[in-house]
Enzyme design. Structure first.
Site, PDB file in Angstrom:
ATOM      1  N   TYR A 141     -27.578 122.467  13.134  1.00 39.62           N
ATOM      2  CA  TYR A 141     -27.079 121.046  14.248  1.00 39.62           C
ATOM      3  C   TYR A 141     -26.203 120.374  13.892  1.00 39.62           C
ATOM      4  O   TYR A 141     -25.868 119.597  14.705  1.00 39.62           O
ATOM      5  CB  TYR A 141     -28.361 120.435  12.338  1.00 39.62           C
ATOM      6  CG  TYR A 141     -29.279 119.694  12.701  1.00 39.62           C
ATOM      7  CD1 TYR A 141     -30.424 121.468  12.841  1.00 39.62           C
ATOM      8  CD2 TYR A 141     -30.673 119.286  12.787  1.00 39.62           C
ATOM      9  CE1 TYR A 141     -31.544 121.299  12.498  1.00 39.62           C
ATOM     10  CE2 TYR A 141     -31.482 119.211  12.687  1.00 39.62           C
ATOM     11  CZ  TYR A 141     -32.596 120.294  12.848  1.00 39.62           C
ATOM     12  OH  TYR A 141     -33.651 119.946  12.701  1.00 39.62           O
ATOM     13  N   LYS A 186     -33.019 134.332   5.887  1.00 39.40           N
ATOM     14  CA  LYS A 186     -32.712 135.350   7.140  1.00 39.40           C
ATOM     15  C   LYS A 186     -31.658 136.217   7.111  1.00 39.40           C
ATOM     16  O   LYS A 186     -31.192 136.429   7.274  1.00 39.40           O
ATOM     17  CB  LYS A 186     -32.981 134.557   8.546  1.00 39.40           C
ATOM     18  CG  LYS A 186     -32.971 136.027   9.747  1.00 39.40           C
ATOM     19  CD  LYS A 186     -34.518 136.040   9.497  1.00 39.40           C
ATOM     20  CE  LYS A 186     -35.191 136.785  10.602  1.00 39.40           C
ATOM     21  NZ  LYS A 186     -37.216 137.286  10.435  1.00 39.40           N
ATOM     22  N   ASP A 219     -39.464 134.312   7.919  1.00 39.12           N
ATOM     23  CA  ASP A 219     -40.850 134.176   8.649  1.00 39.12           C
ATOM     24  C   ASP A 219     -41.824 134.431   7.282  1.00 39.12           C
ATOM     25  O   ASP A 219     -43.162 134.276   8.024  1.00 39.12           O
ATOM     26  CB  ASP A 219     -41.205 136.105   9.258  1.00 39.12           C
ATOM     27  CG  ASP A 219     -39.854 137.009   8.854  1.00 39.12           C
ATOM     28  OD1 ASP A 219     -39.392 137.046   7.835  1.00 39.12           O
ATOM     29  OD2 ASP A 219     -39.366 137.933   9.714  1.00 39.12           O
ATOM     30  N   ASP A 243     -36.583 121.382   8.422  1.00 37.15           N
ATOM     31  CA  ASP A 243     -37.029 121.176   9.408  1.00 37.15           C
ATOM     32  C   ASP A 243     -38.310 121.755   9.731  1.00 37.15           C
ATOM     33  O   ASP A 243     -39.183 120.971   9.205  1.00 37.15           O
ATOM     34  CB  ASP A 243     -36.384 121.063  11.075  1.00 37.15           C
ATOM     35  CG  ASP A 243     -36.855 120.037  11.981  1.00 37.15           C
ATOM     36  OD1 ASP A 243     -37.673 119.474  11.896  1.00 37.15           O
ATOM     37  OD2 ASP A 243     -37.200 120.551  12.951  1.00 37.15           O
ATOM     38  N   ASP A 247     -43.269 120.600   8.775  1.00 35.82           N
ATOM     39  CA  ASP A 247     -43.757 120.108   9.636  1.00 35.82           C
ATOM     40  C   ASP A 247     -45.299 120.923   9.698  1.00 35.82           C
ATOM     41  O   ASP A 247     -46.664 120.709   9.249  1.00 35.82           O
ATOM     42  CB  ASP A 247     -43.512 120.566  11.003  1.00 35.82           C
ATOM     43  CG  ASP A 247     -42.561 118.804  11.552  1.00 35.82           C
ATOM     44  OD1 ASP A 247     -42.616 118.559  11.204  1.00 35.82           O
ATOM     45  OD2 ASP A 247     -42.736 118.556  12.766  1.00 35.82           O
TER      46      ASP A 247
HETATM   47  C1  IPM Z   1     -36.829 115.488  11.233  1.00 39.84           C
HETATM   48  C2  IPM Z   1     -36.826 115.504  13.086  1.00 39.84           C
HETATM   49  C3  IPM Z   1     -35.653 115.536  12.594  1.00 39.84           C
HETATM   50  C4  IPM Z   1     -34.906 116.833  12.828  1.00 39.84           C
HETATM   51  C5  IPM Z   1     -34.307 115.107  15.044  1.00 39.84           C
HETATM   52  C6  IPM Z   1     -35.266 114.120  15.572  1.00 39.84           C
HETATM   53  C7  IPM Z   1     -32.961 115.484  14.763  1.00 39.84           C
HETATM   54  O1  IPM Z   1     -37.513 115.977  13.086  1.00 39.84           O
HETATM   55  O2  IPM Z   1     -36.256 114.405  10.634  1.00 39.84           O
HETATM   56  O3  IPM Z   1     -37.792 115.836  11.141  1.00 39.84           O
HETATM   57  O4  IPM Z   1     -34.996 117.462  13.492  1.00 39.84           O
HETATM   58  O5  IPM Z   1     -34.171 116.773  11.613  1.00 39.84           O
HETATM   59 MN    MN Z   2     -38.838 117.280  12.121  1.00 37.69          MN
END
Ligand code: IPM
Ligand code: MN
Ligand code: NAD
Length: 356
Positions: A141, A186, A219, A243, A247
């Site tokens: 990032y 990884k 993975d 990240d 999710d």
């Molecule tokens: C999160 C988001 C952010 C990240 C983006 C919007 C920069 O996806 O907070 O999870 O990747 O950290």
């Molecule tokens: Mn995110």
């Protein structure tokens, strides 16, 4: 107690879910006799439109001066053109970096009442209670970015101290829980991961011999996470893996809209935000799930203000609302939820304990 909270609603559903989190925090403060001063500041796409800067200096200054930052979400199609000069996301990354909040805690708990809200089988989900500790201010990032007509690159870089401090944060958390840490990398391909694994192994051996350490390739971790989620306690990983995996992990709980997060650094000040984004597909309709934002408010009470009892009361209220059948539309496996954002916030509010 008295505390100052910088509130950054942001874009899309950000302002919608933050309104509910604010209302819950105000109610908790009132019932437990605290004085919270909440100040809203421009951030993200909204701040690009108004100030040509996703993180205006006044917003950053207010965040620095605050005891904690409560954040909604940023971004949206309006600011996402491939050649856009200013991006809401860059404001978020700068905020995290400037405030030095390198440890992003993302707890995943399966609420008993929501066993039927996930697409996964209830027997796989029963008893799941894990926390991701995502490194938040390093890695790909923040490495150098380069682009020319025919190629592009993003540099992934990690330094020993960055790995040491995130591993210590995760190990301290594991000590308060089941004393089991899974480090995800990884290392079969990436040099940064080989450094990560070596540093993690040393820190754990030297400083946390009482915490069991397991290394896992990312993975395989993505697979094990939905195959046997109960086996995990604390998971530590680098920025981008964290990240993506969180999710994925939100589907254990039943919805992306449920998961809160706390981003912490060395001091007490932290940034608190739901893990979801601005959800352009449902923004403006008043249907977003505010629970992730409300639970982020609970983490704020606990980690930045030291109000554990109050945090617990708010978490219990969310639990009770869900147990009573309160559901937004995203919690739809089985029977679809019918509550809007406001009504869901109200369902939580009405279950906060009364004073006395
Ligand atoms: C999160 C988001 C952010 C990240 C983006 C919007 C920069 O996806 O907070 O999870 O990747 O950290
Ligand atoms: Mn995110
Ligand atoms: P998203 O998280 O905004 O949405 C993904 C899906 O989940 C959508 O279908 C959305 O409707 C649903 N969803 C998310 N939150 C929900 C909630 N509270 N209630 C009900 N449903 C919810 O991800 P995206 O669509 O890929 O990204 C949209 C924008 O958000 C992008 O600009 C991205 O950069 C940004 N983003 C910001 C943050 C942040 O501010 N921390 C986090 C992730 C994405």
């Amino acid at each position: 107690m008295r505390a100052r909270i910088a509130v950054l609603p942001g874009d899309g559903i950000g302002p919608e879910v933050i309104a509910e989190a604010r209302a819950c925090l105000a109610a908790v403060a009132q019932r437990f006799g605290h004085e919270l001063e909440l100040t809203e500041l421009p951030f993200g796409g909204a701040a690009i439109d108004a100030h040509r800067d996703p993180l205006p200096p006044a917003t950053l200054a207010a965040c620095r001066a605050a005891d904690a930052v409560l954040l909604g979400a940023i971004g949206g199609p309006k600011w996402s053109a491939p050649d856009a000069a200013l991006r809401p996301e860059s404001g978020l990354l700068r905020l995290r970096k400037e405030l030095g909040v390198y440890a992003n805690l993302r707890p995943v708990r399966v609420h008993a009442a929501l066993a039927d809200a996930s697409t996964l089988k209830p027997e796989v989900l029963a008893g799941v209670d894990l926390v991701f500790v995502r490194e938040l201010t390093g890695g790909i990032y923040f490495g150098e970015k380069r682009r020319d007509a025919t190629s592009a690159s993003d540099l992934c870089e990690y330094h020993v101290e960055e790995i040491e401090r995130i591993v210590r944060a995760a190990a301290r958390l594991a000590r308060e829980r089941r004393r089991a840490l899974t480090s995800i990398d990884k290392a079969n391909v990436l040099e940064t991961s080989r450094l990560w694994r070596a540093v993690t192994t040393r820190v754990m051996r030297e400083e946390f011999p009482d915490v069991a350490l397991e290394h896992m390739l990312v993975d395989a971790a993505a697979m094990h996470l939905i195959h046997r989620p109960r086996d995990f306690d604390v998971l530590v990983t680098e920025n981008m893996f964290g990240d993506i995996l969180t999710d994925e992990a939100s589907m254990l709980a039943g919805s992306l809209g449920l998961l809160p997060s706390a981003s912490l650094g060395e001091g007490r000040r932290g940034v608190y935000e739901p893990i979801h984004g601005s959800a352009p597909d449902i923004a403006g309709r008043g249907v977003a799930n505010p629970c992730g934002a409300i639970l982020s408010g609970a983490l704020l009470l606990r980690h930045s203000l030291g109000l554990a009892r109050e945090a617990h009361a708010l978490e219990r209220a969310v639990e009770a609302a869900l147990a009573s059948g309160a559901r937004t539309a995203d919690l739809c496996a089985g029977r679809p939820g019918s509550l809007g954002t406001r009504a869901m916030g109200e369902a939580v509010l009405s279950r906060l304990p009364t004073p006395g």
